[in-house]
Scaffold this active site. Structure first.
Site, PDB file in Angstrom:
ATOM      1  N   TYR A 142      39.912 -18.269  14.557  1.00  0.00           N
ATOM      2  CA  TYR A 142      39.400 -18.434  14.680  1.00  0.00           C
ATOM      3  C   TYR A 142      39.169 -19.701  12.881  1.00  0.00           C
ATOM      4  O   TYR A 142      38.565 -20.189  12.677  1.00  0.00           O
ATOM      5  CB  TYR A 142      37.774 -17.683  14.312  1.00  0.00           C
ATOM      6  CG  TYR A 142      37.314 -17.355  15.814  1.00  0.00           C
ATOM      7  CD1 TYR A 142      37.700 -17.801  17.153  1.00  0.00           C
ATOM      8  CD2 TYR A 142      36.408 -16.421  15.420  1.00  0.00           C
ATOM      9  CE1 TYR A 142      37.616 -17.406  18.390  1.00  0.00           C
ATOM     10  CE2 TYR A 142      35.636 -16.072  17.572  1.00  0.00           C
ATOM     11  CZ  TYR A 142      36.297 -16.748  18.530  1.00  0.00           C
ATOM     12  OH  TYR A 142      35.719 -15.953  19.382  1.00  0.00           O
ATOM     13  N   LYS A 191      46.647  -7.764  23.075  1.00  0.00           N
ATOM     14  CA  LYS A 191      47.496  -8.448  23.663  1.00  0.00           C
ATOM     15  C   LYS A 191      49.152  -8.200  23.576  1.00  0.00           C
ATOM     16  O   LYS A 191      49.196  -9.034  22.909  1.00  0.00           O
ATOM     17  CB  LYS A 191      46.671  -9.483  24.057  1.00  0.00           C
ATOM     18  CG  LYS A 191      47.202 -10.074  25.766  1.00  0.00           C
ATOM     19  CD  LYS A 191      46.655  -9.756  26.821  1.00  0.00           C
ATOM     20  CE  LYS A 191      46.693  -9.848  27.929  1.00  0.00           C
ATOM     21  NZ  LYS A 191      46.874  -9.451  29.366  1.00  0.00           N
ATOM     22  N   ASP A 223      42.443  -7.239  28.445  1.00  0.00           N
ATOM     23  CA  ASP A 223      42.105  -7.361  30.072  1.00  0.00           C
ATOM     24  C   ASP A 223      40.827  -5.767  30.663  1.00  0.00           C
ATOM     25  O   ASP A 223      40.542  -5.521  31.088  1.00  0.00           O
ATOM     26  CB  ASP A 223      42.886  -7.965  30.498  1.00  0.00           C
ATOM     27  CG  ASP A 223      44.572  -7.561  30.824  1.00  0.00           C
ATOM     28  OD1 ASP A 223      44.159  -6.638  30.089  1.00  0.00           O
ATOM     29  OD2 ASP A 223      45.638  -7.783  30.950  1.00  0.00           O
ATOM     30  N   ASP A 247      34.214 -10.936  19.420  1.00  0.00           N
ATOM     31  CA  ASP A 247      33.384 -11.695  19.459  1.00  0.00           C
ATOM     32  C   ASP A 247      32.922 -11.113  21.111  1.00  0.00           C
ATOM     33  O   ASP A 247      31.926 -11.372  21.472  1.00  0.00           O
ATOM     34  CB  ASP A 247      33.921 -13.469  19.273  1.00  0.00           C
ATOM     35  CG  ASP A 247      33.012 -14.122  19.493  1.00  0.00           C
ATOM     36  OD1 ASP A 247      31.607 -13.293  19.927  1.00  0.00           O
ATOM     37  OD2 ASP A 247      32.930 -15.205  19.207  1.00  0.00           O
ATOM     38  N   ASP A 251      29.054  -9.066  23.304  1.00  0.00           N
ATOM     39  CA  ASP A 251      28.673  -9.825  23.439  1.00  0.00           C
ATOM     40  C   ASP A 251      28.167  -9.338  25.115  1.00  0.00           C
ATOM     41  O   ASP A 251      27.788  -8.656  25.276  1.00  0.00           O
ATOM     42  CB  ASP A 251      28.736 -11.300  23.918  1.00  0.00           C
ATOM     43  CG  ASP A 251      27.991 -11.825  22.395  1.00  0.00           C
ATOM     44  OD1 ASP A 251      28.119 -11.453  21.509  1.00  0.00           O
ATOM     45  OD2 ASP A 251      28.379 -12.879  23.268  1.00  0.00           O
TER      46      ASP A 251
END
Ligand code: NAD
Length: 356
Positions: A142, A191, A223, A247, A251
């Protein structure tokens, strides 16, 4: 203790829910002999309307000089067509950056009284979900360089995802310290089978884990984490991860509780200054109706006491009061069910105060 709190009510339901959290803080101050001094600053759409910018320089300075910041929410359809550089959300990114808020703490707690609200089956959430995601907030993709250019006659876009060792180490320390204050279990999400940033992340976390032998540490791929949050969410205590993974996963995790109005969050700096806010937005559809659920903001105020002011007993007191109010069957309309008593936003605030 005397503490200066900069209050940013914001837009939509922001002023309604923040007013209840401030009343709760006042009750805590009275009970424990503290003094909280509030300075109110406009942020988001209301600031755009008054000053033409989502937060003024003076407002930002008041956030920086405070002991802590309490935020409602910003935004709404009225400002959706503002140019990108003066949109309400710009103010949030600016405050995070200016205050160096690199660590976002999002607890996901399924209150047993609200178990029916979870979209997961009872046998999965039976033991109660009580996990906390520590998300890196100021690095990664980001904030990396990005560009879109024409290559061989077509557009190609690139977003860089940089992470330095010191950025990983400082969020890692927050995560280990937080795990020490909770169930002493930490899972680091990455990851590392694909990304270099994740391999550096994992190496740094392993090095840190040697300093915290009391914490049961594990690595988990992002994942797999997304699956495990649905399959077996009660296995987790604290999860730590980089900005974009955090992020998305936070959520996902918040939805396990089925009640967006209940969820608090904290964004922390390397000092004690932090910004505390509910995870939901400004809910323009119910603004001004006195029906919003103020508990996410009240629980955010409890996090402020715990993490910025080192007032664990006072924070426990607020959390226990919220539990008592739910036990007694009081519900705002977002969490209402048969057999319970429906209350308004300000009545919910008063009920929490009465139980402190
Ligand atoms: P939202 O979270 O505001 O609302 C989603 C739904 O949840 C709505 O039906 C709303 O009524 C309900 N809801 C939210 N909080 C509630 C509460 N405390 N009590 C009862 N019901 C509640 O999300 P949205 O509708 O996508 O966004 C509305 C505005 O908020 C947009 O402008 C968006 O950009 C902004 N937003 C701001 C923040 C922030 O300030 N941190 C975060 C997310 C969205």
């Amino acid at each position: 203790m005397n503490k200066k709190i900069t209050v940013l009510p914001g837009d939509g339901i922001g002023p309604e829910i923040v007013a209840e959290a401030v009343k709760v803080l006042d009750k805590i101050a009275k009970k424990y002999g503290h003094s909280f001094e509030y300075t109110y600053v406009d942020i988001g759409g209301c600031s755009i309307d008054k000053y033409g910018v989502p937060i003024t320089d003076e407002g930002m300075a008041l956030c920086k000089s405070a002991d802590s910041v309490l935020l409602g929410a910003v935004g709404g359809p009225k400002w959706d067509s503002c140019p990108a550089n003066i949109r309400p959300e710009k103010a949030l990114l600016a405050v995070r950056k200016e205050l160096g808020l690199f660590a976002n703490l999002r607890p996901t707690k399924l209150f047993s009284q609200l178990a029916d609200a979870s979209p997961l089956k009872k046998e999965i959430v039976g033991g109660g979900i009580d996990l906390l995601i520590v998300r890196e907030l100021t690095g990664g993709v980001y904030f990396g360089e990005r560009k879109t250019e024409e290559v061989n006659g077509e557009l190609v876009a690139v977003d860089y995802m940089p992470y330095s060792e010191h950025e990983i180490e400082r969020i890692g320390r927050v995560a280990f310290e937080t795990a020490m204050k909770r169930g002493k279990r930490l899972a680091s999400v990455d990851k590392a089978n694909v990304l270099d940033t994740s391999r550096l992340w994992r190496k740094t976390m392993h090095r840190l884990s040697e300093e915290y032998p009391q914490v049961e540490y594990s690595d988990i791929l992002v994942d797999n984490t997304a699956m495990q949050l649905i399959k077996n969410p009660t296995q987790f205590d604290v999860l730590v991860t980089e900005n974009m993974f955090g992020d998305i996963l936070s959520d996902e995790a918040s939805m396990l509780t089925g009640s967006i109005g209940m969820m608090p969050s904290a964004s922390l700096s390397s000092g004690t200054l932090g910004m505390y806010e509910p995870i939901h937005g400004s809910a323009p559809d119910i603004a001004g109706m006195n029906i919003a659920n103020p508990l996410g903001t009240i629980l955010s105020a409890a996090m402020m006491l715990r993490y910025s002011f080192d007032m664990a007993k006072e924070a426990d007191d607020i959390e226990a009061a919220v539990n008592k109010v739910l036990d007694a069957g009081y519900r705002t309309c977002d969490i209402m069910k048969d057999g319970c008593t429906k209350v308004l936003c300000d009545q919910m605030g008063e009920l929490v105060i009465a139980n402190i």
